[in-house]
Write a protein that holds these residues in place. Structure first.
Motif, PDB file in Angstrom:
ATOM      1  N   SER A 171      13.911   7.811  26.793  1.00 15.74           N
ATOM      2  CA  SER A 171      13.202   8.701  27.703  1.00 15.74           C
ATOM      3  C   SER A 171      14.155   9.702  28.334  1.00 15.74           C
ATOM      4  N   GLY A 172      13.592  10.780  28.859  1.00 13.09           N
ATOM      5  CA  GLY A 172      14.407  11.753  29.552  1.00 13.09           C
ATOM      6  C   GLY A 172      15.092  11.159  30.766  1.00 13.09           C
ATOM      7  N   ALA A 173      14.417  10.225  31.449  1.00 18.97           N
ATOM      8  CA  ALA A 173      15.018   9.568  32.609  1.00 18.97           C
ATOM      9  C   ALA A 173      16.223   8.730  32.192  1.00 18.97           C
ATOM     10  N   GLU A 174      16.100   8.004  31.074  1.00 20.18           N
ATOM     11  CA  GLU A 174      17.229   7.214  30.583  1.00 20.18           C
ATOM     12  C   GLU A 174      18.394   8.118  30.188  1.00 20.18           C
ATOM     13  N   ARG A 175      18.059   9.236  29.572  1.00 21.88           N
ATOM     14  CA  ARG A 175      19.104  10.185  29.159  1.00 21.88           C
ATOM     15  C   ARG A 175      19.814  10.757  30.395  1.00 21.88           C
ATOM     16  N   ALA A 176      19.059  11.040  31.436  1.00 22.15           N
ATOM     17  CA  ALA A 176      19.661  11.545  32.669  1.00 22.15           C
ATOM     18  C   ALA A 176      20.505  10.468  33.344  1.00 22.15           C
ATOM     19  N   ASP A 221      19.363  20.034  25.798  1.00 25.68           N
ATOM     20  CA  ASP A 221      18.126  19.291  26.062  1.00 25.68           C
ATOM     21  C   ASP A 221      17.254  20.060  27.041  1.00 25.68           C
ATOM     22  N   ALA A 222      17.870  20.603  28.094  1.00 26.36           N
ATOM     23  CA  ALA A 222      17.122  21.359  29.099  1.00 26.36           C
ATOM     24  C   ALA A 222      16.423  22.552  28.461  1.00 26.36           C
ATOM     25  N   PHE A 223      17.104  23.236  27.551  1.00 23.27           N
ATOM     26  CA  PHE A 223      16.500  24.379  26.863  1.00 23.27           C
ATOM     27  C   PHE A 223      15.288  23.930  26.051  1.00 23.27           C
ATOM     28  N   ARG A 224      15.429  22.824  25.321  1.00 24.25           N
ATOM     29  CA  ARG A 224      14.321  22.333  24.491  1.00 24.25           C
ATOM     30  C   ARG A 224      13.118  21.952  25.354  1.00 24.25           C
ATOM     31  N   PRO A 283      -2.986  25.874  30.281  1.00 24.86           N
ATOM     32  CA  PRO A 283      -2.841  24.421  30.123  1.00 24.86           C
ATOM     33  C   PRO A 283      -1.538  23.940  30.770  1.00 24.86           C
ATOM     34  N   VAL A 284      -1.628  22.948  31.643  1.00 19.93           N
ATOM     35  CA  VAL A 284      -0.436  22.385  32.293  1.00 19.93           C
ATOM     36  C   VAL A 284      -0.454  20.867  32.154  1.00 19.93           C
ATOM     37  N   HIS A 285       0.739  20.291  32.131  1.00 20.30           N
ATOM     38  CA  HIS A 285       0.852  18.832  32.031  1.00 20.30           C
ATOM     39  C   HIS A 285       0.245  18.169  33.257  1.00 20.30           C
ATOM     40  N   GLY A 286       0.592  18.665  34.443  1.00 13.11           N
ATOM     41  CA  GLY A 286      -0.047  18.216  35.663  1.00 13.11           C
ATOM     42  C   GLY A 286       0.587  17.026  36.359  1.00 13.11           C
ATOM     43  N   ASP A 287       1.464  16.285  35.661  1.00  9.22           N
ATOM     44  CA  ASP A 287       2.082  15.101  36.275  1.00  9.22           C
ATOM     45  C   ASP A 287       3.453  14.889  35.653  1.00  9.22           C
ATOM     46  N   PHE A 288       4.244  15.957  35.592  1.00  4.47           N
ATOM     47  CA  PHE A 288       5.489  15.937  34.827  1.00  4.47           C
ATOM     48  C   PHE A 288       6.598  15.205  35.570  1.00  4.47           C
ATOM     49  N   ARG A 289       7.320  14.362  34.825  1.00  3.83           N
ATOM     50  CA  ARG A 289       8.544  13.707  35.280  1.00  3.83           C
ATOM     51  C   ARG A 289       9.458  13.535  34.077  1.00  3.83           C
ATOM     52  N   LEU A 290      10.721  13.267  34.319  1.00  6.47           N
ATOM     53  CA  LEU A 290      11.667  13.108  33.212  1.00  6.47           C
ATOM     54  C   LEU A 290      11.323  11.902  32.340  1.00  6.47           C
ATOM     55  N   ASP A 291      10.683  10.878  32.921  1.00 13.26           N
ATOM     56  CA  ASP A 291      10.340   9.718  32.097  1.00 13.26           C
ATOM     57  C   ASP A 291       9.140   9.987  31.194  1.00 13.26           C
ATOM     58  N   LEU A 296       9.338  12.426  29.051  1.00 13.58           N
ATOM     59  CA  LEU A 296       9.985  13.047  27.902  1.00 13.58           C
ATOM     60  C   LEU A 296      10.528  11.932  27.020  1.00 13.58           C
ATOM     61  N   LEU A 297      10.430  12.110  25.719  1.00 13.28           N
ATOM     62  CA  LEU A 297      10.958  11.140  24.781  1.00 13.28           C
ATOM     63  C   LEU A 297      11.853  11.892  23.800  1.00 13.28           C
ATOM     64  N   PHE A 298      13.130  11.487  23.749  1.00  7.28           N
ATOM     65  CA  PHE A 298      14.082  12.143  22.864  1.00  7.28           C
ATOM     66  C   PHE A 298      14.336  11.260  21.649  1.00  7.28           C
ATOM     67  N   ALA A 299      14.189  11.843  20.473  1.00  5.08           N
ATOM     68  CA  ALA A 299      14.541  11.188  19.220  1.00  5.08           C
ATOM     69  C   ALA A 299      15.513  12.129  18.515  1.00  5.08           C
ATOM     70  N   GLY A 300      16.797  11.875  18.687  1.00  8.01           N
ATOM     71  CA  GLY A 300      17.792  12.820  18.200  1.00  8.01           C
ATOM     72  C   GLY A 300      17.683  14.129  18.975  1.00  8.01           C
TER      73      GLY A 300
END
Length: 363
Positions: A112-117, A126-129, A207-215, A217-221
């Motif tokens: 997850s993005g939270a784990e990566r952080a 990653d931030a750009f992506r 269209p918006v996500h509406g409840d965004f947090r770093l967790d 996000l899921l990074f695979a490579g």
């Protein structure tokens, strides 16, 4: 049983759903279960497919709304052109409206993005992506062909700035009550929150996500996936941008106490000068991750309205307050670091135009 003791009915529904999709059934000894607002599970099936299954919990009417929102995202993706390839989510395998279940293909070797952080591995690339993915989402369905949730977001709860409901007052912790007292008695801060909701209602929607947090996000490579579109709606893009900024501010503020963490009120409180110095250092480390997010967002080609960055700064302020609210559940007091977060949130909500450059939202 797929979803724990509280989920026997849902577990039976998982079996029906997977078999109906010709995926077999979960291998009992290899199932991993997760609890929270939703009961979720993942694992391989007898047909050799790794799946993640989400059971939408809570009141039925709200769970049905959230399932519709998840499926609306799939519809958005299905109608998107090739340029939208920067926006990805785990592949949806199917769903059950009756059992309020949705199944996804499990993304292998993902963090997850939270784990990566947490590990310090979240890079400016990653931030750009992530910025490009959010910007792409905001640019989808410009003409409004897809029916999306248009209900006003529940947060920030403007009515609570005047008074809490009797039920909320009865069930809230002492720390929560103290926080709401601060919000209600600070007229400037309360006015800033009300103004944000008014400006949000007038903003051009997308269209918006509406409840965004770093967790979420899921990074695979090098590939980033966006998750959990339960609050997807047509709304103000500043809500998602502000949430991203707020996530990094929240993490930076969490480091202000220095050794020992400063998580308890009884711990030694740094001086105001020391805390400001630490905040400046942490913000300097965080700013490039916001600047590159902004570059990625801009690369998606969505036209920005003149006040977007200002509203985003204000939403970052609300995000800090929301995180403090979440932390104050079952606590008796607000910690020094939480009070510092409230002070920074106040600045963002009362004077958002003054901090957009400092935050990295513009040069």
């Amino acid at each position: 049983m797929a979803l724990g003791e509280a989920g026997r009915t849902a577990g039976n529904g998982v079996e029906r759903l997977l078999r109906g999709l010709s995926l077999g059934s979960l291998l009992p000894k290899r199932v991993v279960s997760y609890s929270g607002r939703n009961d979720n599970c993942s694992g391989p099936t007898t047909e050799g497919v790794d799946v993640f299954v989400k059971h939408l919990g809570g009141p039925a009417e709200d769970a049905e709304r959230r399932l519709r929102n998840i499926l609306a995202f799939e519809e958005l993706l299905a109608t998107a052109s090739e340029w939208a390839s920067q926006l990805r989510g785990p592949r949806c395998l199917g769903w059950s409206e009756e059992d309020l279940l949705v199944a996804f293909e499990l993304v292998p070797s993902a963090v997850s993005g939270a784990e990566r952080a947490d590990s310090g591995d979240f890079t400016v690339q990653d931030a750009f992506r992530v910025g490009a993915a959010i910007g792409t989402l905001h640019g989808l369905d410009r003409v409004g062909r897809i029916r999306l949730d248009t209900s006003p977001p529940a947060l920030p709860p403007v009515a609570a700035l005047t008074a809490l409901s009797l039920e909320k007052h009865r069930t809230a912790s002492a720390a929560e009550l103290r926080l709401w007292s601060i919000l209600q008695q600070d007229e400037e801060l309360a006015a800033g929150i009300r103004t944000l909701r008014e400006r949000e209602a007038l903003a051009a929607s997308c269209p918006v996500h509406g409840d965004f947090r770093l967790d979420q996000l899921l990074f695979a490579g090098d590939v980033v996936h966006l998750l959990d579109f339960e609050e997807l709606r047509r709304g103000d893009p500043a809500r998602d941008i502000g949430a991203y900024v707020g996530e990094w501010l929240h993490r930076a503020i969490g480091k202000l106490s220095g050794p020992g963490g400063g998580t308890d009120a009884a711990e030694a409180v740094p001086s105001t000068k020391e805390m400001l110095c630490r905040a400046t250092r942490e913000l300097a480390r965080t700013r490039p991750l916001i600047e590159r997010f902004r570059d990625g967002y801009d690369s998606a080609g969505r036209a920005l309205d003149p006040a977007l960055r200002e509203r985003s700064a204000a939403f970052a302020g609300w995000h800090l307050i929301d995180r403090v609210l979440a932390q104050s559940v079952q606590r008796s007091t607000l910690t020094p670091v939480q009070r510092a977060a409230l002070g920074i949130a106040r600045t963002l909500l009362v004077s958002p135009a003054a901090v957009t450059t400092t935050l990295g939202l513009e040069d």
